[in-house]
Scaffold this motif. Structure first.
Motif, PDB file in Angstrom:
ATOM      1  N   GLY A 118       0.812  -1.210   0.000  1.00 57.20           N
ATOM      2  CA  GLY A 118       0.000   0.000   0.000  1.00 57.20           C
ATOM      3  C   GLY A 118       0.842   1.254   0.000  1.00 57.20           C
ATOM      4  O   GLY A 118       2.027   1.240  -0.350  1.00 57.20           O
ATOM      5  N   ILE A 119       0.236   2.355   0.445  1.00 56.73           N
ATOM      6  CA  ILE A 119       0.914   3.654   0.361  1.00 56.73           C
ATOM      7  C   ILE A 119       1.734   3.992   1.600  1.00 56.73           C
ATOM      8  O   ILE A 119       2.382   5.036   1.640  1.00 56.73           O
ATOM      9  CB  ILE A 119      -0.110   4.790   0.118  1.00 56.73           C
ATOM     10  N   GLY A 120       1.727   3.116   2.604  1.00 51.13           N
ATOM     11  CA  GLY A 120       2.445   3.400   3.841  1.00 51.13           C
ATOM     12  C   GLY A 120       3.893   3.832   3.650  1.00 51.13           C
ATOM     13  O   GLY A 120       4.308   4.888   4.137  1.00 51.13           O
ATOM     14  N   PRO A 121       4.706   3.034   2.946  1.00 49.96           N
ATOM     15  CA  PRO A 121       6.101   3.425   2.753  1.00 49.96           C
ATOM     16  C   PRO A 121       6.258   4.782   2.062  1.00 49.96           C
ATOM     17  O   PRO A 121       7.172   5.553   2.388  1.00 49.96           O
ATOM     18  CB  PRO A 121       6.655   2.290   1.884  1.00 49.96           C
ATOM     19  N   GLU A 122       5.362   5.095   1.130  1.00 50.17           N
ATOM     20  CA  GLU A 122       5.476   6.357   0.401  1.00 50.17           C
ATOM     21  C   GLU A 122       5.133   7.562   1.278  1.00 50.17           C
ATOM     22  O   GLU A 122       5.817   8.593   1.230  1.00 50.17           O
ATOM     23  CB  GLU A 122       4.566   6.332  -0.830  1.00 50.17           C
ATOM     24  N   ILE A 123       4.070   7.449   2.079  1.00 50.71           N
ATOM     25  CA  ILE A 123       3.711   8.605   2.895  1.00 50.71           C
ATOM     26  C   ILE A 123       4.731   8.819   4.012  1.00 50.71           C
ATOM     27  O   ILE A 123       4.975   9.956   4.423  1.00 50.71           O
ATOM     28  CB  ILE A 123       2.277   8.492   3.465  1.00 50.71           C
ATOM     29  N   ILE A 124       5.339   7.731   4.482  1.00 50.01           N
ATOM     30  CA  ILE A 124       6.408   7.884   5.470  1.00 50.01           C
ATOM     31  C   ILE A 124       7.588   8.624   4.845  1.00 50.01           C
ATOM     32  O   ILE A 124       8.145   9.553   5.435  1.00 50.01           O
ATOM     33  CB  ILE A 124       6.863   6.511   6.004  1.00 50.01           C
ATOM     34  N   ALA A 125       7.963   8.217   3.627  1.00 53.31           N
ATOM     35  CA  ALA A 125       9.097   8.865   2.951  1.00 53.31           C
ATOM     36  C   ALA A 125       8.817  10.332   2.676  1.00 53.31           C
ATOM     37  O   ALA A 125       9.682  11.197   2.862  1.00 53.31           O
ATOM     38  CB  ALA A 125       9.411   8.119   1.653  1.00 53.31           C
ATOM     39  N   LYS A 126       7.594  10.642   2.225  1.00 54.83           N
ATOM     40  CA  LYS A 126       7.239  12.040   1.967  1.00 54.83           C
ATOM     41  C   LYS A 126       7.308  12.860   3.247  1.00 54.83           C
ATOM     42  O   LYS A 126       7.799  13.997   3.247  1.00 54.83           O
ATOM     43  CB  LYS A 126       5.827  12.120   1.369  1.00 54.83           C
ATOM     44  N   TRP A 127       6.797  12.297   4.325  1.00 56.16           N
ATOM     45  CA  TRP A 127       6.805  13.005   5.602  1.00 56.16           C
ATOM     46  C   TRP A 127       8.234  13.211   6.101  1.00 56.16           C
ATOM     47  O   TRP A 127       8.561  14.258   6.652  1.00 56.16           O
ATOM     48  CB  TRP A 127       6.004  12.202   6.631  1.00 56.16           C
ATOM     49  N   TRP A 128       9.081  12.198   5.903  1.00 55.99           N
ATOM     50  CA  TRP A 128      10.432  12.237   6.437  1.00 55.99           C
ATOM     51  C   TRP A 128      11.238  13.428   5.921  1.00 55.99           C
ATOM     52  O   TRP A 128      12.082  13.975   6.621  1.00 55.99           O
ATOM     53  CB  TRP A 128      11.158  10.937   6.096  1.00 55.99           C
ATOM     54  N   VAL A 129      10.970  13.839   4.694  1.00 59.26           N
ATOM     55  CA  VAL A 129      11.730  14.931   4.074  1.00 59.26           C
ATOM     56  C   VAL A 129      11.658  16.197   4.920  1.00 59.26           C
ATOM     57  O   VAL A 129      12.645  16.927   5.056  1.00 59.26           O
ATOM     58  CB  VAL A 129      11.218  15.207   2.643  1.00 59.26           C
ATOM     59  N   SER A 130      10.499  16.469   5.509  1.00 54.91           N
ATOM     60  CA  SER A 130      10.332  17.701   6.290  1.00 54.91           C
ATOM     61  C   SER A 130      10.052  17.427   7.768  1.00 54.91           C
ATOM     62  O   SER A 130       9.684  18.349   8.500  1.00 54.91           O
ATOM     63  CB  SER A 130       9.189  18.537   5.709  1.00 54.91           C
ATOM     64  N   ALA A 131      10.231  16.190   8.199  1.00 51.26           N
ATOM     65  CA  ALA A 131       9.927  15.838   9.587  1.00 51.26           C
ATOM     66  C   ALA A 131      10.898  16.504  10.546  1.00 51.26           C
ATOM     67  O   ALA A 131      12.068  16.710  10.225  1.00 51.26           O
ATOM     68  CB  ALA A 131       9.978  14.322   9.764  1.00 51.26           C
ATOM     69  N   SER A 132      10.392  16.826  11.723  1.00 50.79           N
ATOM     70  CA  SER A 132      11.243  17.383  12.771  1.00 50.79           C
ATOM     71  C   SER A 132      11.193  16.462  13.970  1.00 50.79           C
ATOM     72  O   SER A 132      10.137  15.936  14.315  1.00 50.79           O
ATOM     73  CB  SER A 132      10.771  18.782  13.169  1.00 50.79           C
ATOM     74  N   GLY A 133      12.315  16.267  14.609  1.00 46.47           N
ATOM     75  CA  GLY A 133      12.370  15.390  15.767  1.00 46.47           C
ATOM     76  C   GLY A 133      12.788  13.980  15.378  1.00 46.47           C
ATOM     77  O   GLY A 133      12.657  13.573  14.228  1.00 46.47           O
ATOM     78  N   PRO A 134      13.310  13.235  16.339  1.00 49.34           N
ATOM     79  CA  PRO A 134      13.831  11.897  16.052  1.00 49.34           C
ATOM     80  C   PRO A 134      12.723  10.902  15.730  1.00 49.34           C
ATOM     81  O   PRO A 134      11.619  10.974  16.257  1.00 49.34           O
ATOM     82  CB  PRO A 134      14.541  11.514  17.354  1.00 49.34           C
TER      83      PRO A 134
END
Length: 341
Positions: free
Chosen positions: A6-22
């Motif tokens: 599904g889309i789980g890996p993709e939305i995680i990757a998209k979020w990671w680009v601008s994510a803040s915090g560990p």
């Protein structure tokens, strides 16, 4: 990581680009690397397979730490994108179990789950209909009965907790009992206090149209829901109702220039409570499991097989889930410090 098809890996990757915090991804490095490639983010993100969870603190910006759980199928990358596959079901369950273990050991502060597919989970032989039930079972101490949990769907405007979850409507009505309503009020009250609300205002919706209209349209409000609310009040909980279901959500909504009358609404069944929140925007909704000994949130959508592999999946709801997880983790820390726990 959720369902690998599904889309789980993709939305995680998209979020990671601008994510803040560990953060740490519990999942498959190869699946995550493939998602990064689909999104054209290979020059911005690098997957690093962690040898220890704590290793994430030494990663450079742009590096994604992935922790591989025991039991991950070795041929997971062969599972067809956008389709139900038993390997994806096994992997999703393995990721959840490992995330729970990490949370119980204090290696992570909370869990944000990407969507899994219930059919894939069933094909994998899991006796649980979804995330909530699996987390409930895994989050309970060995040898003890699973702790009662409840599902809350929330955004910045409305928070709704459900008495019943994934059952047929006929069964849901049968499961609306004095004990289940009172337990839901108690769990909601205790959870809200952990978030920093000293005296949360809890509105309880009726089951029938107009909350039964004094028994004209059903007596559950008189014989079940009302007495449960009275019992909660006797315990010092600020609970009110039963309120008419067709207006209570509007009254509780926190909108600009219009503060809500209530902090949380308790709904009797799945669609009664989730339709109002989802109507306000799927990209803002966050699923929170109440009653667990750790924070768990998830986005308010499914695996979206039709979007998997296209790069068009929207990460907004996942980002909201991650943001809310951090808020709840911080609230718990303050609550525990204040109680000396």
């Amino acid at each position: 990581m959720g369902d690998a098809c599904g889309i789980g890996p993709e939305i995680i990757a998209k979020w990671w680009v601008s994510a803040s915090g560990p953060a740490v991804v519990v999942g498959c490095p190869q699946v995550m690397q493939r998602a990064i490639g689909w999104l054209g983010l290979s020059e911005q993100l690098e997957v690093v397979k962690l040898s220890a969870v704590a290793q994430h603190t030494s990663l450079a910006p742009g590096q994604m730490g992935v922790w591989v759980p025991p039991g991950l199928p070795v041929d997971l990358l062969d599972a067809p994108t956008g389709q139900v596959d038993v390997r994806a079901g096994r992997a999703a369950a393995a990721c959840i179990r490992e995330a729970v273990r990490l949370a119980q050991q204090g290696q992570v502060a909370g869990i944000v789950t990407a969507p899994l597919h219930k059919e894939a989970l069933a094909l994998a032989g899991e006796p649980y209909p979804g995330h909530t039930e699996l987390l409930q079972a895994e989050g309970s101490p060995a040898g003890q009965a699973p702790a009662p949990v409840r599902m809350m769907l929330a955004n910045d405007e409305l928070k709704t907790v459900l008495v019943t979850i994934h059952v047929a409507l006929r069964q849901a009505i049968e499961q609306v009992t004095h004990a289940s309503v009172l337990e839901t009020i108690r769990i909601t009250h205790a959870s809200a206090q952990l978030w920093g609300m000293t005296r949360p205002r809890i509105a309880v919706a009726g089951l029938n149209p107009h909350a039964g209209e004094g028994g004209l349209f059903g007596d559950e409000e008189l014989t079940i829901i009302g007495p449960a609310i009275a019992a909660a009040k006797a315990e010092g909980i600020d609970a009110s109702g039963p309120h008419a279901p067709d207006t209570v959500f509007m009254r509780a909504r926190h909108a600009p220039g219009h503060p809500g009358e209530f902090d949380v609404v308790i709904a009797m069944y799945h669609d009664q409570g989730l339709i109002p929140v989802k109507y306000l925007g799927l990209d803002q909704g966050v699923n929170v499991t109440l009653g667990l000994p750790f924070v768990r949130t998830s986005p308010d959508h499914g695996t979206a097989f039709d979007l998997a592999g296209t790069g068009r999946a929207d990460e907004a709801s996942f980002a909201q889930a991650a943001r809310m997880a951090r808020v709840l983790v911080a609230g718990r820390a303050v609550g525990q410090a204040g109680s000396g726990g």
